[in-house]
Every structure is written in C-alpha cells, then in structure tokens.
Design an enzyme around this catalytic site. Structure first.
Site, PDB file in Angstrom:
ATOM      1  N   ILE A  12       3.944  27.960   6.717  1.00  0.00           N
ATOM      2  CA  ILE A  12       4.752  28.526   5.620  1.00  0.00           C
ATOM      3  C   ILE A  12       6.153  28.874   6.121  1.00  0.00           C
ATOM      4  CG2 ILE A  12       4.860  30.359   3.878  1.00  0.00           C
ATOM      5  CD1 ILE A  12       1.723  30.464   4.093  1.00  0.00           C
ATOM      6  N   SER A  34       1.446  30.214  19.226  1.00  0.00           N
ATOM      7  CA  SER A  34      -0.014  30.296  19.392  1.00  0.00           C
ATOM      8  C   SER A  34      -0.711  29.400  18.376  1.00  0.00           C
ATOM      9  CB  SER A  34      -0.496  31.746  19.243  1.00  0.00           C
ATOM     10  OG  SER A  34      -0.116  32.274  17.990  1.00  0.00           O
ATOM     11  N   ASP A  58       6.515  36.697  21.878  1.00  0.00           N
ATOM     12  CA  ASP A  58       5.397  37.349  21.202  1.00  0.00           C
ATOM     13  C   ASP A  58       5.975  38.529  20.439  1.00  0.00           C
ATOM     14  OD1 ASP A  58       3.134  38.998  20.565  1.00  0.00           O
ATOM     15  OD2 ASP A  58       1.999  37.793  22.007  1.00  0.00           O
ATOM     16  N   SER A 124      -1.918  38.539   1.260  1.00  0.00           N
ATOM     17  CA  SER A 124      -2.853  37.530   0.755  1.00  0.00           C
ATOM     18  C   SER A 124      -3.600  38.057  -0.464  1.00  0.00           C
ATOM     19  CB  SER A 124      -3.860  37.201   1.860  1.00  0.00           C
ATOM     20  OG  SER A 124      -4.958  36.501   1.343  1.00  0.00           O
ATOM     21  N   THR A 126      -6.484  37.901  -0.797  1.00  0.00           N
ATOM     22  CA  THR A 126      -7.759  38.421  -0.313  1.00  0.00           C
ATOM     23  C   THR A 126      -7.845  39.944  -0.453  1.00  0.00           C
ATOM     24  OG1 THR A 126      -9.355  38.123   1.480  1.00  0.00           O
ATOM     25  CG2 THR A 126      -7.147  38.708   2.139  1.00  0.00           C
ATOM     26  N   TYR A 149     -10.002  39.561   8.935  1.00  0.00           N
ATOM     27  CA  TYR A 149      -8.673  39.033   8.598  1.00  0.00           C
ATOM     28  C   TYR A 149      -8.139  39.718   7.339  1.00  0.00           C
ATOM     29  CZ  TYR A 149      -5.286  36.009   6.277  1.00  0.00           C
ATOM     30  OH  TYR A 149      -4.188  35.549   5.598  1.00  0.00           O
ATOM     31  N   LYS A 153      -4.784  42.449   6.566  1.00  0.00           N
ATOM     32  CA  LYS A 153      -3.741  42.342   5.523  1.00  0.00           C
ATOM     33  C   LYS A 153      -3.686  43.648   4.709  1.00  0.00           C
ATOM     34  CE  LYS A 153      -2.256  38.203   6.326  1.00  0.00           C
ATOM     35  NZ  LYS A 153      -0.972  38.057   7.011  1.00  0.00           N
ATOM     36  N   ASN A 179      -3.354  30.207  -2.785  1.00  0.00           N
ATOM     37  CA  ASN A 179      -3.776  29.174  -1.820  1.00  0.00           C
ATOM     38  C   ASN A 179      -2.667  28.139  -1.605  1.00  0.00           C
ATOM     39  OD1 ASN A 179      -6.267  30.495  -2.791  1.00  0.00           O
ATOM     40  ND2 ASN A 179      -7.281  28.991  -1.494  1.00  0.00           N
ATOM     41  N   ASN A 198     -10.330  24.947   8.435  1.00  0.00           N
ATOM     42  CA  ASN A 198     -11.150  25.894   7.671  1.00  0.00           C
ATOM     43  C   ASN A 198     -10.919  25.720   6.180  1.00  0.00           C
ATOM     44  OD1 ASN A 198     -12.041  27.570   9.981  1.00  0.00           O
ATOM     45  ND2 ASN A 198      -9.846  27.934  10.173  1.00  0.00           N
ATOM     46  N   ARG A 292     -20.456  28.992   1.185  1.00  0.00           N
ATOM     47  CA  ARG A 292     -19.956  29.586   2.435  1.00  0.00           C
ATOM     48  C   ARG A 292     -19.961  31.107   2.271  1.00  0.00           C
ATOM     49  NH1 ARG A 292     -13.941  27.835   4.285  1.00  0.00           N
ATOM     50  NH2 ARG A 292     -13.420  28.889   2.334  1.00  0.00           N
TER      51      ARG A 292
HETATM   52  P1  NAD Z   1       0.542  29.613  10.708  1.00  0.00           P
HETATM   53  O1  NAD Z   1      -0.523  29.928  11.702  1.00  0.00           O
HETATM   54  O2  NAD Z   1       0.938  28.204  10.530  1.00  0.00           O
HETATM   55  O3  NAD Z   1       1.854  30.465  11.046  1.00  0.00           O
HETATM   56  C1  NAD Z   1       1.820  31.714  11.697  1.00  0.00           C
HETATM   57  C2  NAD Z   1       2.794  31.638  12.863  1.00  0.00           C
HETATM   58  O4  NAD Z   1       2.804  32.903  13.545  1.00  0.00           O
HETATM   59  C3  NAD Z   1       2.407  30.570  13.897  1.00  0.00           C
HETATM   60  O5  NAD Z   1       3.541  29.780  14.170  1.00  0.00           O
HETATM   61  C4  NAD Z   1       1.982  31.384  15.118  1.00  0.00           C
HETATM   62  O6  NAD Z   1       2.258  30.703  16.320  1.00  0.00           O
HETATM   63  C5  NAD Z   1       2.799  32.652  14.941  1.00  0.00           C
HETATM   64  N1  NAD Z   1       2.260  33.859  15.583  1.00  0.00           N
HETATM   65  C6  NAD Z   1       1.017  34.392  15.473  1.00  0.00           C
HETATM   66  N2  NAD Z   1       0.930  35.519  16.208  1.00  0.00           N
HETATM   67  C7  NAD Z   1       2.147  35.707  16.790  1.00  0.00           C
HETATM   68  C8  NAD Z   1       2.684  36.679  17.676  1.00  0.00           C
HETATM   69  N3  NAD Z   1       1.951  37.697  18.134  1.00  0.00           N
HETATM   70  N4  NAD Z   1       3.971  36.552  18.064  1.00  0.00           N
HETATM   71  C9  NAD Z   1       4.735  35.511  17.637  1.00  0.00           C
HETATM   72  N5  NAD Z   1       4.278  34.557  16.811  1.00  0.00           N
HETATM   73  C10 NAD Z   1       2.999  34.645  16.394  1.00  0.00           C
HETATM   74  O7  NAD Z   1       0.085  30.259   9.329  1.00  0.00           O
HETATM   75  P2  NAD Z   1       0.738  30.127   7.885  1.00  0.00           P
HETATM   76  O8  NAD Z   1      -0.218  29.427   7.020  1.00  0.00           O
HETATM   77  O9  NAD Z   1       2.135  29.655   7.983  1.00  0.00           O
HETATM   78  O10 NAD Z   1       0.703  31.656   7.444  1.00  0.00           O
HETATM   79  C11 NAD Z   1       1.808  32.516   7.621  1.00  0.00           C
HETATM   80  C12 NAD Z   1       1.387  33.919   7.225  1.00  0.00           C
HETATM   81  O11 NAD Z   1       0.930  33.898   5.875  1.00  0.00           O
HETATM   82  C13 NAD Z   1       0.240  34.500   8.055  1.00  0.00           C
HETATM   83  O12 NAD Z   1       0.471  35.867   8.271  1.00  0.00           O
HETATM   84  C14 NAD Z   1      -0.970  34.296   7.161  1.00  0.00           C
HETATM   85  O13 NAD Z   1      -1.978  35.249   7.404  1.00  0.00           O
HETATM   86  C15 NAD Z   1      -0.350  34.488   5.786  1.00  0.00           C
HETATM   87  N6  NAD Z   1      -1.131  33.842   4.713  1.00  0.00           N
HETATM   88  C16 NAD Z   1      -1.419  32.505   4.822  1.00  0.00           C
HETATM   89  C17 NAD Z   1      -2.202  31.891   3.834  1.00  0.00           C
HETATM   90  C18 NAD Z   1      -2.560  30.439   3.931  1.00  0.00           C
HETATM   91  O14 NAD Z   1      -3.487  30.023   3.241  1.00  0.00           O
HETATM   92  N7  NAD Z   1      -1.883  29.626   4.727  1.00  0.00           N
HETATM   93  C19 NAD Z   1      -2.675  32.643   2.739  1.00  0.00           C
HETATM   94  C20 NAD Z   1      -2.334  34.003   2.658  1.00  0.00           C
HETATM   95  C21 NAD Z   1      -1.561  34.578   3.658  1.00  0.00           C
HETATM   96  N1  UFG Z   2     -14.103  24.627   0.381  1.00  0.00           N
HETATM   97  C1  UFG Z   2     -15.059  23.633   0.434  1.00  0.00           C
HETATM   98  N2  UFG Z   2     -15.166  22.891   1.583  1.00  0.00           N
HETATM   99  C2  UFG Z   2     -14.362  23.095   2.666  1.00  0.00           C
HETATM  100  C3  UFG Z   2     -13.377  24.130   2.599  1.00  0.00           C
HETATM  101  C4  UFG Z   2     -13.289  24.872   1.443  1.00  0.00           C
HETATM  102  O1  UFG Z   2     -15.791  23.409  -0.525  1.00  0.00           O
HETATM  103  O2  UFG Z   2     -14.520  22.399   3.688  1.00  0.00           O
HETATM  104  C5  UFG Z   2     -13.966  25.409  -0.876  1.00  0.00           C
HETATM  105  C6  UFG Z   2     -14.199  26.904  -0.704  1.00  0.00           C
HETATM  106  O3  UFG Z   2     -15.567  27.211  -0.851  1.00  0.00           O
HETATM  107  C7  UFG Z   2     -13.323  27.470  -1.820  1.00  0.00           C
HETATM  108  C8  UFG Z   2     -12.155  26.496  -1.897  1.00  0.00           C
HETATM  109  O4  UFG Z   2     -12.614  25.288  -1.296  1.00  0.00           O
HETATM  110  O5  UFG Z   2     -14.011  27.445  -3.047  1.00  0.00           O
HETATM  111  C9  UFG Z   2     -10.910  26.969  -1.163  1.00  0.00           C
HETATM  112  O6  UFG Z   2     -11.263  27.310   0.177  1.00  0.00           O
HETATM  113  P1  UFG Z   2     -10.147  27.582   1.292  1.00  0.00           P
HETATM  114  O7  UFG Z   2     -10.860  27.863   2.578  1.00  0.00           O
HETATM  115  O8  UFG Z   2      -9.132  26.505   1.282  1.00  0.00           O
HETATM  116  O9  UFG Z   2      -9.408  28.891   0.753  1.00  0.00           O
HETATM  117  P2  UFG Z   2      -9.999  30.350   0.467  1.00  0.00           P
HETATM  118  O10 UFG Z   2      -9.655  30.669  -0.939  1.00  0.00           O
HETATM  119  O11 UFG Z   2     -11.393  30.504   0.897  1.00  0.00           O
HETATM  120  O12 UFG Z   2      -9.140  31.187   1.523  1.00  0.00           O
HETATM  121  C10 UFG Z   2      -7.769  31.390   1.311  1.00  0.00           C
HETATM  122  C11 UFG Z   2      -7.029  31.620   2.618  1.00  0.00           C
HETATM  123  C12 UFG Z   2      -7.444  32.890   3.258  1.00  0.00           C
HETATM  124  C13 UFG Z   2      -7.436  34.018   2.286  1.00  0.00           C
HETATM  125  C14 UFG Z   2      -8.225  33.658   1.050  1.00  0.00           C
HETATM  126  C15 UFG Z   2      -8.157  34.706  -0.020  1.00  0.00           C
HETATM  127  O13 UFG Z   2      -7.266  30.563   3.525  1.00  0.00           O
HETATM  128  O14 UFG Z   2      -6.521  33.193   4.281  1.00  0.00           O
HETATM  129  O15 UFG Z   2      -7.654  32.485   0.491  1.00  0.00           O
HETATM  130  O16 UFG Z   2      -6.851  34.906  -0.390  1.00  0.00           O
HETATM  131  F1  UFG Z   2      -7.983  35.133   2.845  1.00  0.00           F
END
Ligand code: NAD
Ligand code: UFG
Length: 339
Positions: A12, A34, A58, A124, A126, A149, A153, A179, A198, A292
């Site tokens: 993101i 990381s 970091d 999130s 969540t 996790y 948040k 999502n 995941n 799941r």
């Molecule tokens: P991402 O893992 O691609 O990006 C997170 C970045 O933070 C990575 O580049 C990682 O290397 C860096 N990072 C982690 N810990 C660190 C530390 N201690 N110091 C410096 N850098 C560090 O994940 P993303 O999908 O881009 O998500 C960004 C943020 O949005 C996260 O906080 C995640 O929890 C939140 N979020 C993501 C989703 C999703 O579905 N992708 C949904 C809700 C919230």
């Molecule tokens: N799903 C499958 N097969 C897979 C993966 C996912 O059927 O292999 C289904 C899940 O059961 C769910 C949907 O696809 O119904 C979306 O699943 P994701 O894992 O893509 O997303 P989630 O909504 O479970 O999780 C996301 C973020 C989390 C966050 C959560 C709630 O990844 O970080 O939304 O906001 F915590």
C-alpha cells in the site's frame, strides 16, 4: 507537503508514494524491508520520474527515526509499518505486539521531539470485530478481535486517540481499510507476498500464473447468497488516493478522526474467482474446503463519511481490480524477484 511513509516500500505504501508524488507532494520512505524490497521504491521513481529519499531503518529504532526528522522537514507521517499476517500473529503474538505497538510509540515520541503534528494510520476493518453488523459505520464501537494482529490495530487506534487527546495540536487520522487488491495500472508495482499467500486475490493470481495448483474456497455454507464469504474489495490505487486526501485534510485538522476506506459493495469469493476468469480469460481451478477459523461471513463498509468529509470515493470496479492484478502478476510472475 513533505510526507514520511513509514513502511512505504510495501504494497500500500508504494502505491501511496506514487499518488502523493503525482499530486505534487514530496515523499521520504523509511522501511526495514522485512516484507518488501528496494526494487519497489526504484519502480516508484521510474513511474513518477521523481526521486524518493529512502532510509533503510527499523521504525522502532529511536536514533534512526530521529535522524530522519532531523535531516528532513516532515509535515505529516503515514504509518504503514506493521506485520499483517493474521495466522502468523496467532503463532507469534509477542512478535506482533512488539513490532506493531513499538513502531507506533517510537513514531509518536520522535514526532513530539521534532514538533511534527500530523499522523495518518493504517488501521483495518478488523477492529469492528464480531459484535457489529455490516455495513460498518465509523461511530460503531470497536469490537472483539479474533486474533493478535487485529488487537494490535485496536490498541494502536487507542494509543493514537489518547495522544491526540493529550496534545490538542495533534491531528490523527485513522484509516480503516477494507480489502485492498489490484495493482498500479502499469503493472510495474503490486502485491508481492512472501511464501504462501494468506489473502484471496494473491492466491487467485498465483494459481492463474501457475505457481499454485488450485484455490481452496474457505467454506460455502455461510448465510450469504452463494454461501461463500462477502468482503468489500477496494482497488489499491483508490486506497492510495484516499491517503492523499487524508494527508491534505490533516493539514487543517486537529483531534482524532476515523474514516472507512472501502467501496461499500460486498462481493463473494466465487464472484471474485468468476470475475477474474472472465476479465482475464484465464482459468482458476478451485475446490470448496472447510471454513477458515476466525473468518466472518460478511464485512463491508458504509463508505459515506469519507465521501462527505474527504471528498473521496472509490472509482475502480471489480473488473479493474482483476485486470490490474493480472497485469502485475503476469508481468512479474515471481514478484519483484525478477526485476
Ligand atoms: P506490507 O507488508 O506490504 O507493508 C508494510 C511495510 O512495513 C513493509 O514494507 C515492511 O517491510 C515494513 N515494516 C514492517 N515493520 C517495520 C519496522 N519495524 N520498521 C520499518 N519497516 C517495517 O503491507 P501492506 O499491505 O502494504 O499494509 C500496510 C499497512 O496497512 C500495514 O500496517 C497493514 O497492517 C495495514 N493493513 C493492510 C491490509 C491489507 O489487506 N493489505 C488491510 C488492513 C490494514
Ligand atoms: N479466502 C478463500 N481462500 C483463500 C483465501 C481467502 O476462500 O485462499 C476467502 C476468505 O475466507 C474470505 C475472503 O476470501 O471470505 C477474503 O479473505 P482474505 O484473507 O483475502 O481477507 P480477510 O477479509 O480475511 O482479511 C483481511 C485482511 C486482514 C484484516 C481482515 C479484516 O487481510 O488484515 O481483512 O479487516 F484483518
């Protein structure tokens, strides 16, 4: 504004960097790689024709973060730096609490020292937990999270709200993402999960590109129209533009404020698979498996507040999300490793 993206090399963060740069803002990135790599930032520069100052750091490290604030006049921080794998957080809760909470505390302490007054936080959906019924509105109380996790948040939201309460000059914007899927339309940056994905969309696209055999659909006996889970999928570029709006809103804002970033329209797992197949004319073999643990039947936003206050609304549809995911995945079958 000059915006520090903590965790800005990630999925993101990299898309947000592009949209900020294209809107005339400057960007500094701090990341420990990381869960990302320098190539993502190189491609941000390639896409925008602009230079990004990057610190391999970091964000828990006070000296490293202090140095960033000393060497750059930062107007606003966006805090993406966190660990995000739900299952891993159940296995390694202490690692999740340590990383996610500490990054937030270090950023707040260093911001206070440097006099930086604006922070936008990656929260999130969540945090709505199991008690609330979708569509989720921002004034609903945070609920019970089903994994560590999610609790990080919820706790970080509380910490940031308390900080805003204690310092009336502080602006805290809590963005609750639904999502995020998709990729930049160029196919040059996108989501690059390490190991077995995941989340649904990276799994679907890795099946399509031949890296995985088939998708397992987690349950088809939910109380939803086709029995599979409903989610509010949002194109990552729309999400990134939402951050630009939030940063600009924070310029003349104080206090703590929550915004949902979603479309408000839920789609089922099978709708995602079928739209991906139809849009990209490629097969995605799947099997129905058990539910799941911890999954909700349905999660989607009431997206009206962000439209009303930030003037932001998601514009891209599900076919756009599927097309752009495939452009990224087919052009980069092994993610950034080939770049
Ligand atoms: P991402 O893992 O691609 O990006 C997170 C970045 O933070 C990575 O580049 C990682 O290397 C860096 N990072 C982690 N810990 C660190 C530390 N201690 N110091 C410096 N850098 C560090 O994940 P993303 O999908 O881009 O998500 C960004 C943020 O949005 C996260 O906080 C995640 O929890 C939140 N979020 C993501 C989703 C999703 O579905 N992708 C949904 C809700 C919230
Ligand atoms: N799903 C499958 N097969 C897979 C993966 C996912 O059927 O292999 C289904 C899940 O059961 C769910 C949907 O696809 O119904 C979306 O699943 P994701 O894992 O893509 O997303 P989630 O909504 O479970 O999780 C996301 C973020 C989390 C966050 C959560 C709630 O990844 O970080 O939304 O906001 F915590």
């Amino acid at each position: 504004m000059n915006v520090l993206l903590a965790g800005g090399a990630g999925y993101i963060g990299s898309h947000t960097a592009v949209e900020l740069l294209n809107s005339g803002h400057d960007v500094v990135i701090a990341d420990n790689y990381s869960n990302s790599c320098p190539e993502a930032v190189r491609r941000v520069e390639e896409l925008t024709g602009k230079t990004v100052r990057v610190y391999e750091a970091d964000v828990r490290d006070h000296d490293a973060v202090r140095r960033i604030f000393t060497e750059n006049k930062i107007d606003c921080v966006i805090h993406f730096a966190g660990l995000k794998a739900v299952g891993e957080s159940v296995e390694k809760p202490v690692m999740y609490y340590r990383n996610n909470i500490d990054t937030t505390l270090t950023l707040l302490e260093c911001m206070a020292e440097a006099g930086v007054k604006r922070i936008v936080f990656s929260s999130s959906a969540t945090v709505y937990g199991e008690e609330n019924e979708p569509p989720y509105t921002e004034e609903m109380p945070r609920g019970t999270c089903s994994n560590p996790y999610g609790w990080t948040k919820a706790m970080m939201e509380q910490i940031l709200e308390d900080a805003a309460h204690a310092d009336p000059a502080l602006s805290v914007i809590l963005l609750r993402y639904f999502n995020p899927i998709g990729a930049h339309a160029s196919g040059r940056i996108g989501e690059d999960p390490q190991g077995i994905p995941n989340n649904l969309m990276p799994y679907v696209s890795q099946v399509a590109v031949g890296r995985r055999d088939h998708l397992t659909v987690f349950g088809d006996d939910y109380p939803t129209p086709d029995g599979t889970g409903l989610r509010d999928y949002i194109h990552v570029v729309d999400l990134a533009i939402g951050h630009v709006k939030a940063v600009e809103y924070a310029e003349n804002h104080t206090g703590a404020e929550v915004f949902n970033l979603g479309t408000g329209t839920p789609y089922s797992v099978l709708e995602i698979v079928n739209t991906f197949r139809e849009t990209n004319q490629i097969d995605v073999p799947y099997e129905i498996g058990p539910r799941r643990a911890g999954d909700l039947p349905s999660s989607y936003a009431d997206a009206k507040k962000a439209e009303k206050i930030l003037g932001w609304k998601a514009e891209r549809n599900l076919a756009d999300m599927c097309r752009d995911t495939w452009k990224w995945q087919s052009g980069n079958p092994m993610g950034y490793r080939e770049g």
